[in-house]
Design an enzyme around this catalytic site. Sequence first.
Site, PDB file in Angstrom:
ATOM      1  N   ASN A  18      39.905  60.012 -58.631  1.00 51.26           N
ATOM      2  CA  ASN A  18      39.497  59.669 -57.496  1.00 51.26           C
ATOM      3  C   ASN A  18      40.166  60.571 -56.735  1.00 51.26           C
ATOM      4  O   ASN A  18      41.438  60.217 -56.639  1.00 51.26           O
ATOM      5  CB  ASN A  18      39.335  57.819 -57.209  1.00 51.26           C
ATOM      6  CG  ASN A  18      39.204  57.754 -56.058  1.00 51.26           C
ATOM      7  OD1 ASN A  18      38.526  58.918 -54.915  1.00 51.26           O
ATOM      8  ND2 ASN A  18      39.276  56.491 -55.127  1.00 51.26           N
ATOM      9  N   TRP A  19      39.274  61.472 -56.046  1.00 47.79           N
ATOM     10  CA  TRP A  19      40.627  62.530 -55.187  1.00 47.79           C
ATOM     11  C   TRP A  19      40.116  62.061 -53.701  1.00 47.79           C
ATOM     12  O   TRP A  19      41.145  62.480 -53.019  1.00 47.79           O
ATOM     13  CB  TRP A  19      39.367  63.747 -55.160  1.00 47.79           C
ATOM     14  CG  TRP A  19      39.415  64.452 -56.323  1.00 47.79           C
ATOM     15  CD1 TRP A  19      39.676  64.109 -57.476  1.00 47.79           C
ATOM     16  CD2 TRP A  19      38.503  65.654 -56.903  1.00 47.79           C
ATOM     17  NE1 TRP A  19      39.621  64.817 -58.897  1.00 47.79           N
ATOM     18  CE2 TRP A  19      38.887  65.988 -58.392  1.00 47.79           C
ATOM     19  CE3 TRP A  19      37.589  66.637 -56.217  1.00 47.79           C
ATOM     20  CZ2 TRP A  19      38.625  66.772 -58.838  1.00 47.79           C
ATOM     21  CZ3 TRP A  19      37.256  68.007 -56.456  1.00 47.79           C
ATOM     22  CH2 TRP A  19      37.536  68.429 -57.882  1.00 47.79           C
ATOM     23  N   LYS A  20      39.479  60.800 -53.816  1.00 46.99           N
ATOM     24  CA  LYS A  20      39.631  60.318 -52.264  1.00 46.99           C
ATOM     25  C   LYS A  20      39.527  61.679 -51.358  1.00 46.99           C
ATOM     26  O   LYS A  20      38.473  62.160 -51.464  1.00 46.99           O
ATOM     27  CB  LYS A  20      40.920  59.905 -51.821  1.00 46.99           C
ATOM     28  CG  LYS A  20      41.207  58.743 -52.805  1.00 46.99           C
ATOM     29  CD  LYS A  20      42.341  57.597 -52.651  1.00 46.99           C
ATOM     30  CE  LYS A  20      42.621  56.272 -54.103  1.00 46.99           C
ATOM     31  NZ  LYS A  20      43.664  55.893 -53.816  1.00 46.99           N
ATOM     32  N   HIS A  55      36.225  49.836 -53.168  1.00 46.44           N
ATOM     33  CA  HIS A  55      37.132  50.253 -53.384  1.00 46.44           C
ATOM     34  C   HIS A  55      38.101  49.465 -51.828  1.00 46.44           C
ATOM     35  O   HIS A  55      38.012  49.168 -51.165  1.00 46.44           O
ATOM     36  CB  HIS A  55      37.129  51.787 -53.130  1.00 46.44           C
ATOM     37  CG  HIS A  55      39.142  52.214 -54.511  1.00 46.44           C
ATOM     38  ND1 HIS A  55      39.533  51.856 -53.545  1.00 46.44           N
ATOM     39  CD2 HIS A  55      39.324  52.755 -54.300  1.00 46.44           C
ATOM     40  CE1 HIS A  55      40.636  52.469 -53.502  1.00 46.44           C
ATOM     41  NE2 HIS A  55      40.498  53.338 -54.179  1.00 46.44           N
ATOM     42  N   GLU A  76      40.413  50.578 -49.894  1.00 47.40           N
ATOM     43  CA  GLU A  76      40.148  51.177 -49.422  1.00 47.40           C
ATOM     44  C   GLU A  76      39.171  50.668 -48.144  1.00 47.40           C
ATOM     45  O   GLU A  76      39.398  51.060 -46.869  1.00 47.40           O
ATOM     46  CB  GLU A  76      40.693  52.582 -49.380  1.00 47.40           C
ATOM     47  CG  GLU A  76      42.225  53.211 -50.010  1.00 47.40           C
ATOM     48  CD  GLU A  76      42.177  53.789 -50.494  1.00 47.40           C
ATOM     49  OE1 GLU A  76      41.496  54.782 -50.958  1.00 47.40           O
ATOM     50  OE2 GLU A  76      43.486  54.105 -51.550  1.00 47.40           O
ATOM     51  N   GLU A 113      41.641  46.643 -59.668  1.00 48.39           N
ATOM     52  CA  GLU A 113      42.591  47.862 -59.361  1.00 48.39           C
ATOM     53  C   GLU A 113      43.788  47.179 -57.926  1.00 48.39           C
ATOM     54  O   GLU A 113      43.214  46.557 -57.030  1.00 48.39           O
ATOM     55  CB  GLU A 113      41.951  48.989 -58.452  1.00 48.39           C
ATOM     56  CG  GLU A 113      41.485  49.810 -58.802  1.00 48.39           C
ATOM     57  CD  GLU A 113      41.298  51.512 -57.871  1.00 48.39           C
ATOM     58  OE1 GLU A 113      42.048  52.376 -58.864  1.00 48.39           O
ATOM     59  OE2 GLU A 113      41.188  51.186 -56.894  1.00 48.39           O
ATOM     60  N   GLY A 135      48.486  53.316 -54.954  1.00 53.78           N
ATOM     61  CA  GLY A 135      48.744  54.764 -53.781  1.00 53.78           C
ATOM     62  C   GLY A 135      50.264  53.823 -53.721  1.00 53.78           C
ATOM     63  O   GLY A 135      51.374  54.908 -52.675  1.00 53.78           O
ATOM     64  N   SER A 138      48.245  53.114 -59.637  1.00 53.40           N
ATOM     65  CA  SER A 138      49.997  54.084 -60.220  1.00 53.40           C
ATOM     66  C   SER A 138      49.327  54.461 -61.300  1.00 53.40           C
ATOM     67  O   SER A 138      50.489  54.652 -61.680  1.00 53.40           O
ATOM     68  CB  SER A 138      50.777  53.648 -59.746  1.00 53.40           C
ATOM     69  OG  SER A 138      51.016  53.342 -58.160  1.00 53.40           O
ATOM     70  N   GLY A 193      44.137  58.534 -59.106  1.00 53.44           N
ATOM     71  CA  GLY A 193      43.612  58.404 -56.898  1.00 53.44           C
ATOM     72  C   GLY A 193      44.674  59.609 -57.333  1.00 53.44           C
ATOM     73  O   GLY A 193      44.327  60.440 -58.125  1.00 53.44           O
ATOM     74  N   GLY A 194      46.471  59.479 -57.340  1.00 51.36           N
ATOM     75  CA  GLY A 194      47.571  60.825 -56.557  1.00 51.36           C
ATOM     76  C   GLY A 194      46.984  61.266 -57.950  1.00 51.36           C
ATOM     77  O   GLY A 194      47.241  62.476 -58.062  1.00 51.36           O
TER      78      GLY A 194
HETATM   79  P1  13P Z   1      46.542  56.317 -56.914  1.00 51.31           P
HETATM   80  O1  13P Z   1      46.368  56.271 -58.433  1.00 51.31           O
HETATM   81  O2  13P Z   1      46.866  56.579 -56.566  1.00 51.31           O
HETATM   82  O3  13P Z   1      47.414  54.675 -57.152  1.00 51.31           O
HETATM   83  O4  13P Z   1      45.171  54.921 -56.912  1.00 51.31           O
HETATM   84  C1  13P Z   1      44.333  54.799 -57.634  1.00 51.31           C
HETATM   85  C2  13P Z   1      43.185  53.822 -56.766  1.00 51.31           C
HETATM   86  O5  13P Z   1      42.624  53.972 -55.799  1.00 51.31           O
HETATM   87  C3  13P Z   1      42.240  54.917 -56.910  1.00 51.31           C
HETATM   88  O6  13P Z   1      40.637  54.722 -56.880  1.00 51.31           O
END
Ligand code: 13P
Length: 252
Positions: free
Chosen positions: A9-11, A96, A98, A168, A174, A213, A234-235
Site C-alpha cells: 500500500n503505497w498510500k 483502512h 486512515e 491492521e 506506521g 509495521s 505500508g512504509g
Molecule cells: P505500515 O506498514 O507503514 O505500518 O502501514 C501499514 C498499513 O497501513 C498498510 O495498509
Amino acid sequence: MRNRLIVGNWKMHGSMATAVDLIMELEQGMESVPENIDVAVAPPFLHIDEVIRRSSNTRLLMAAQNVSAFEVGAVTGEVSSTMLADIGIRFVIVGHSERRSLFGESNETVAEKFARAYFSDLTPILCVGETQEQREAGFTEDVVLEQMYAIIDRIGIKPLLNAVVAYEPVWAIGTGASASPEQAQEVHALLRSKLASESEGQTVATRLIYGGSVKASNSAALFGQADIDGALVGGASLDAKEFLTICKHAGK
Ligand code: 13P
C-alpha cells in the site's frame, strides 16, 4: 491451500517518476519470488494507469487504495468500482483505519464500498483493527468482529468467503512496532473461526493478512503463524528490495 498474498500500500507517497522506478524494480525482482505467492501493489490513483502499463507483462497484480460507495453519476472527486475494474484493477482496499479516522468512514460506508467492489468483480481487502485504547480496555475482539459483521449484515457471508481480510491494529500502523506474531495469530484465529461458523458449509477461501509495521526483519516470524496468509505492507513497500524480501519470506 490458499496462496499467500502480499500487498504493498503505497498510500499518498511519491511522484510519477518514483512510482515508475518502483514498479520497474519490482518487475525485475519478481523472478525471485515463488510462483505461488500472489503480489499486488496499490499505487496512488493518479499513478495507477502508468504503473499498469509498465507492469503489463508481469504477474504483479493491481490494487486500489479506495473506491466510491456510489455506483455512478454526479459524485465529484470519486472513483467508481466499475472504473477500477475497467482498467484492470483486481483488489480494492476498503475500511483502512486512515479512511475511518481521517475521513469519518463508518462501518456502514465501508460495507457499501465492499458491496460495490464485490458487484464489480473486484476482490475487496477489508481492513479491521483496534486502537491502542480499545486494546487496553479489552475490546479488541468486539471491535474487529463488529467491523467484519457490518459486511455480513449488508451483503451476507458469501462475498467475504472469497475476499481478503486484513487485520491492521491501528497502534501498529506506521509506528515501527508490529503486533507480535502471537498477538496477530490470536486475532486471525478468531476471524477464521467466525468465518467458518458463518459459512453455512461453503468453503472459506478468505485470505487473512496482517498489516502494521511489517518489515523484512519481522515478516518471516509473522508468516510462521498458522492463520497469517500474507501481509498488507505500508512504509516497507516503498523500498523494492525490502518489499521483495518480505514476498520471498512468504514462500518459506
Ligand atoms: P505500515 O506498514 O507503514 O505500518 O502501514 C501499514 C498499513 O497501513 C498498510 O495498509
